[in-house]
Each structure stands twice: as C-alpha cells, then as structure tokens.
Design a protein around this motif. Sequence first.
Motif, PDB file in Angstrom:
ATOM      1  N   TRP A  45      49.087  34.822  37.998  1.00  0.00           N
ATOM      2  CA  TRP A  45      47.767  35.141  37.455  1.00  0.00           C
ATOM      3  C   TRP A  45      46.764  34.114  37.931  1.00  0.00           C
ATOM      4  O   TRP A  45      47.088  32.932  38.082  1.00  0.00           O
ATOM      5  CB  TRP A  45      47.822  35.153  35.924  1.00  0.00           C
ATOM      6  CG  TRP A  45      48.569  36.347  35.409  1.00  0.00           C
ATOM      7  CD1 TRP A  45      49.925  36.521  35.412  1.00  0.00           C
ATOM      8  CD2 TRP A  45      48.020  37.530  34.869  1.00  0.00           C
ATOM      9  NE1 TRP A  45      50.238  37.744  34.883  1.00  0.00           N
ATOM     10  CE2 TRP A  45      49.088  38.386  34.542  1.00  0.00           C
ATOM     11  CE3 TRP A  45      46.721  37.950  34.614  1.00  0.00           C
ATOM     12  CZ2 TRP A  45      48.893  39.636  33.976  1.00  0.00           C
ATOM     13  CZ3 TRP A  45      46.522  39.191  34.041  1.00  0.00           C
ATOM     14  CH2 TRP A  45      47.610  40.028  33.736  1.00  0.00           C
ATOM     15  N   ALA A  46      45.545  34.550  38.153  1.00  0.00           N
ATOM     16  CA  ALA A  46      44.481  33.671  38.607  1.00  0.00           C
ATOM     17  C   ALA A  46      43.377  33.610  37.563  1.00  0.00           C
ATOM     18  O   ALA A  46      43.064  34.609  36.918  1.00  0.00           O
ATOM     19  CB  ALA A  46      43.913  34.179  39.926  1.00  0.00           C
ATOM     20  N   VAL A  47      42.797  32.431  37.429  1.00  0.00           N
ATOM     21  CA  VAL A  47      41.636  32.219  36.574  1.00  0.00           C
ATOM     22  C   VAL A  47      40.482  31.830  37.484  1.00  0.00           C
ATOM     23  O   VAL A  47      40.623  30.935  38.329  1.00  0.00           O
ATOM     24  CB  VAL A  47      41.885  31.095  35.548  1.00  0.00           C
ATOM     25  CG1 VAL A  47      40.634  30.807  34.744  1.00  0.00           C
ATOM     26  CG2 VAL A  47      43.025  31.455  34.635  1.00  0.00           C
ATOM     27  N   VAL A  48      39.359  32.492  37.332  1.00  0.00           N
ATOM     28  CA  VAL A  48      38.175  32.161  38.118  1.00  0.00           C
ATOM     29  C   VAL A  48      37.631  30.834  37.601  1.00  0.00           C
ATOM     30  O   VAL A  48      37.377  30.684  36.408  1.00  0.00           O
ATOM     31  CB  VAL A  48      37.109  33.284  38.011  1.00  0.00           C
ATOM     32  CG1 VAL A  48      35.865  32.913  38.808  1.00  0.00           C
ATOM     33  CG2 VAL A  48      37.686  34.613  38.482  1.00  0.00           C
ATOM     34  N   GLY A  72      36.324  31.904  34.050  1.00  0.00           N
ATOM     35  CA  GLY A  72      37.142  32.155  32.873  1.00  0.00           C
ATOM     36  C   GLY A  72      37.832  33.506  32.849  1.00  0.00           C
ATOM     37  O   GLY A  72      38.681  33.741  31.994  1.00  0.00           O
ATOM     38  N   GLU A  73      37.500  34.388  33.781  1.00  0.00           N
ATOM     39  CA  GLU A  73      38.173  35.693  33.810  1.00  0.00           C
ATOM     40  C   GLU A  73      39.553  35.545  34.448  1.00  0.00           C
ATOM     41  O   GLU A  73      39.747  34.741  35.364  1.00  0.00           O
ATOM     42  CB  GLU A  73      37.332  36.719  34.576  1.00  0.00           C
ATOM     43  CG  GLU A  73      36.062  37.089  33.856  1.00  0.00           C
ATOM     44  CD  GLU A  73      35.268  38.184  34.553  1.00  0.00           C
ATOM     45  OE1 GLU A  73      34.836  39.110  33.847  1.00  0.00           O
ATOM     46  OE2 GLU A  73      35.096  38.119  35.784  1.00  0.00           O
ATOM     47  N   VAL A 105      39.540  30.200  42.542  1.00  0.00           N
ATOM     48  CA  VAL A 105      40.517  30.475  41.483  1.00  0.00           C
ATOM     49  C   VAL A 105      41.539  29.350  41.347  1.00  0.00           C
ATOM     50  O   VAL A 105      41.713  28.542  42.251  1.00  0.00           O
ATOM     51  CB  VAL A 105      41.271  31.807  41.739  1.00  0.00           C
ATOM     52  CG1 VAL A 105      40.330  32.991  41.702  1.00  0.00           C
ATOM     53  CG2 VAL A 105      42.029  31.758  43.045  1.00  0.00           C
ATOM     54  N   LYS A 106      42.202  29.334  40.216  1.00  0.00           N
ATOM     55  CA  LYS A 106      43.370  28.477  39.985  1.00  0.00           C
ATOM     56  C   LYS A 106      44.501  29.406  39.565  1.00  0.00           C
ATOM     57  O   LYS A 106      44.292  30.337  38.789  1.00  0.00           O
ATOM     58  CB  LYS A 106      43.086  27.450  38.896  1.00  0.00           C
ATOM     59  CG  LYS A 106      44.244  26.487  38.679  1.00  0.00           C
ATOM     60  CD  LYS A 106      43.760  25.174  38.148  1.00  0.00           C
ATOM     61  CE  LYS A 106      44.889  24.317  37.653  1.00  0.00           C
ATOM     62  NZ  LYS A 106      45.621  23.622  38.635  1.00  0.00           N
ATOM     63  N   LEU A 121      38.120  26.224  29.911  1.00  0.00           N
ATOM     64  CA  LEU A 121      36.990  26.163  30.830  1.00  0.00           C
ATOM     65  C   LEU A 121      35.664  26.374  30.115  1.00  0.00           C
ATOM     66  O   LEU A 121      34.620  25.938  30.582  1.00  0.00           O
ATOM     67  CB  LEU A 121      37.114  27.241  31.920  1.00  0.00           C
ATOM     68  CG  LEU A 121      38.158  26.996  32.996  1.00  0.00           C
ATOM     69  CD1 LEU A 121      38.250  28.205  33.914  1.00  0.00           C
ATOM     70  CD2 LEU A 121      37.824  25.749  33.795  1.00  0.00           C
ATOM     71  N   LYS A 122      35.701  27.069  29.003  1.00  0.00           N
ATOM     72  CA  LYS A 122      34.452  27.449  28.337  1.00  0.00           C
ATOM     73  C   LYS A 122      33.946  26.396  27.402  1.00  0.00           C
ATOM     74  O   LYS A 122      34.511  25.510  26.984  1.00  0.00           O
ATOM     75  CB  LYS A 122      34.657  28.766  27.583  1.00  0.00           C
ATOM     76  CG  LYS A 122      34.967  29.873  28.549  1.00  0.00           C
ATOM     77  CD  LYS A 122      35.226  31.163  27.837  1.00  0.00           C
ATOM     78  CE  LYS A 122      35.572  32.242  28.863  1.00  0.00           C
ATOM     79  NZ  LYS A 122      35.772  33.506  28.298  1.00  0.00           N
TER      80      LYS A 122
END
Length: 122
Positions: A45-48, A72-73, A105-106, A121-122
Amino acid sequence: MAHRIIFFVFAALFVFEFSSCSKKNNWEIVLDTSNPLALAPDVEWAVVVVPYSSFRKDTSWDAQAAGYCKQGECFPIQATSTISVEGKSQTWYRFESGWLPESAVKIYANKFRAEKAAKNLK
C-alpha cells in the motif's frame, strides 16, 4: 518484637502480591475484514506524502494527467516499473487511477500500517 515486624512485612507483601493478580477484563482484538486485500502478503500500500500529485497515464512526468490525489490518501499498488531518466533510475507505482513516482509516495506492507502513517501526516 522483631518477629512481629518480619511477620507483618511478609504478610503485607503476600497481600500485595496476590491482590495484583486480580482477574483482568477480557478484551478482544477486532480485525477489520471488509477489505480482503488489507493484509494480503502480496499487496503493498502507498500513502501520498506530497500535498498534491497527479496520476499519470504512463511512467513519465510528460504523460497526460489521469487524475489527482492529495497527501494522506492510501492506495493499493497494482504494479511497479523502474525506468532510466538521464542515467538515473526512477521507480513508478501503478494504481487504479494511474501512475505515481516514488517521490510522491511512501510504501507500506499492509493497509493498516499505511492508514496509521497517513493519520500521522495530518
């Protein structure tokens, strides 16, 4: 007198030791099974991690934008491609909406780790 003090010390320790062994409330770990890919070992899975990015139709910044995402998506990775740009390798990740570069992404091993990182992140 010394025997009484020793007796009271041992008695207090005995009471303290067994009072800490009281029955704990049973708690249950609830696993969200609504998404079968959330813990699939072969799906990453990737997080923007950038404020905004655009999905591309191909693995190039020059490719047409196919959609947009924000920090965060989380998205499941469908494919990975490594390309060479001016002698340097770049990794791009394919998602349902298009391609994103590794700089945007991470990557995480499962959805739950990705969602936790996204919250931070938020």
